[in-house]
Design a protein around this motif. Sequence first.
Motif, short mmCIF file in Angstrom:
data_model
loop_
_atom_site.label_atom_id
_atom_site.label_comp_id
_atom_site.label_asym_id
_atom_site.label_seq_id
_atom_site.Cartn_x
_atom_site.Cartn_y
_atom_site.Cartn_z
N LEU A 34 -5.54 -6.56 -1.23
CA LEU A 34 -4.94 -5.39 -1.87
C LEU A 34 -5.77 -4.91 -3.05
CD1 LEU A 34 -1.12 -6.28 -1.85
CD2 LEU A 34 -2.34 -4.73 -0.31
N ARG B 214 -5.75 6.55 0.53
CA ARG B 214 -5.01 5.54 -0.21
C ARG B 214 -3.69 6.13 -0.70
NH1 ARG B 214 -7.62 2.20 2.00
NH2 ARG B 214 -9.12 0.75 1.06
N ALA C 196 -5.21 -1.37 -1.56
CA ALA C 196 -4.55 -0.65 -2.66
C ALA C 196 -5.56 -0.04 -3.63
CB ALA C 196 -3.62 -1.59 -3.42
N ALA D 69 0.83 -6.10 4.31
CA ALA D 69 0.91 -4.80 3.64
C ALA D 69 -0.39 -4.04 3.78
CB ALA D 69 1.26 -5.00 2.16
N ALA D 70 -1.51 -4.76 3.69
CA ALA D 70 -2.82 -4.10 3.81
C ALA D 70 -3.03 -3.53 5.20
CB ALA D 70 -3.92 -5.10 3.47
N THR E 279 4.04 0.51 -3.34
CA THR E 279 4.10 0.76 -1.91
C THR E 279 3.75 -0.49 -1.10
OG1 THR E 279 3.63 3.12 -2.12
CG2 THR E 279 3.02 2.11 -0.05
N HIS E 280 2.94 -1.37 -1.70
CA HIS E 280 2.44 -2.55 -0.99
C HIS E 280 3.17 -3.84 -1.32
CE1 HIS E 280 -1.06 -0.21 0.39
NE2 HIS E 280 -1.15 0.25 -0.84
N ARG F 80 -0.63 -2.33 7.19
CA ARG F 80 0.33 -1.29 7.55
C ARG F 80 -0.25 0.10 7.32
NH1 ARG F 80 4.41 -4.75 5.19
NH2 ARG F 80 4.13 -3.69 3.19
#
Length: 474
Positions: A122, A135, A127, A37-38, A89-90, A40
């Motif tokens: 994150l 962000r 995040a 996720a980080a 979102t993450h 992306r």
Amino acid sequence: MVIRRVLAPRIDFGALRRELGLPDRFPPEAQREADEAAARPLPAFADRTDVPLVTLDPATSRDLDQAMCLTRRPGGGYRVRYAIADVATHVRPGGALEAETWRRGQTVYLPDGNVPLHPETLSEGAASLLPDVDRAAVLWTIDLDADAATVGVHLERARVRSRAKLDYRGVQADADAGRLAEPIALLPELGALLTARGLRRGAVNLPLPEQDVEPDGDGWRLVLRGPVPMEDHNAQISLLTGMAAADLMLAGRIGLLRTMPAARPEAVARLRAAAAPLGVDWPEGMSVGEVIARLDPARPRAAAFVDQAAELMRGAAYTAFDAEVPAEAGHGGVAAAYAHVTAPLRRLADRYATEVCLALHEDRPVPEWARAALPRLPETMATTDRTASAATRGAVELAEAVLLADRVGETFEAAVLDVDATTSRPGRQPGGTVALDSPPVRARCTGELPLGERVTVRLVTADPTTRRVAFARA
């Protein structure tokens, strides 16, 4: 302002971590999801990187949930733009990372390092609203009139960019020198207006000094500090947003509130009875919050009164609802309906409450993954609240015991903050709670204690193994 600090030797907090069952790492699958996720790219949210947001936190924090920009509205009033880290979102619903965040519930802070709700990639990385990087955020825009009453609320998912990472002490120094950065130059003015509105509603703010344990070279500092004014002003922006969120949920008849019963009349009557002996002036018609706001908590009698007032602030909980609005929807300390939505990096509940608010504001159905989570959140948050509180309390108690372990038998000057009720347990020695001048220790003391007065006490127990410190009146 730092009130007092005393050095303590090196302390091992490992036993406390094991006692509380705190995890030391994330499961591999949860960590992998966080890392992916980080990495992306951000979704194509509305571009609000032109808003000059700044964060305001303790100097060492890197899990930055909130960033703000305060401006005047044309024709009068204020505009608060408050960006909250968009954790949803993450974190994929139904994934291993979501499951692990439910197990943790919230970030637990300990002197030798925190136990984060989310992996650091994150929470302190992709995040977090760190400066000078784009962000994902949920951007609240709250318009206020000249008296700081809310006249409009808008929220949206957006791409934002913080301009600076500010800290409370530095910002307070800037405020005192009249050189506050433009995005928060209005914070003292607006914070004072919001505080005044809260007091008129019946809100109660307890200015209790905070005990903390901080690293200092090869040892630790035991610190007692009171909040600087800019911390209180900053908290008002979070409260403002939480009240706006609660109003959205109540209007939409679905959500998760932070609730607390209003103080019972008999409890307020007991506090009023304690005021005169402690030298606290309580004019007729003045609320508890207004009385406390006039006090200097550095004075022993005022500190004892504030400690007594803390007894009114009991029963905080999370209340979930869907279709039927709860009968008790208010928060006694805020004196209004209130919700937690401003710290999703550190509190599980905020992620789901924010998703409800977005759906309601956009007039669309609440996502099923968020709706299904609501009834389970109160129990999870209550359980993890207890763990986080036990960690904070246990760390301070351990530091106190280590600091005083070789001083049993010595005498100290102390202020009496609390005394046992007359209905205390049969066979229990009379006593209460005292706060030492130096070192900054707060512990039980036996003997006849005059509330709000200064006394000399003798240390009778300081055991690091049990984390127990006890005094007797000398």
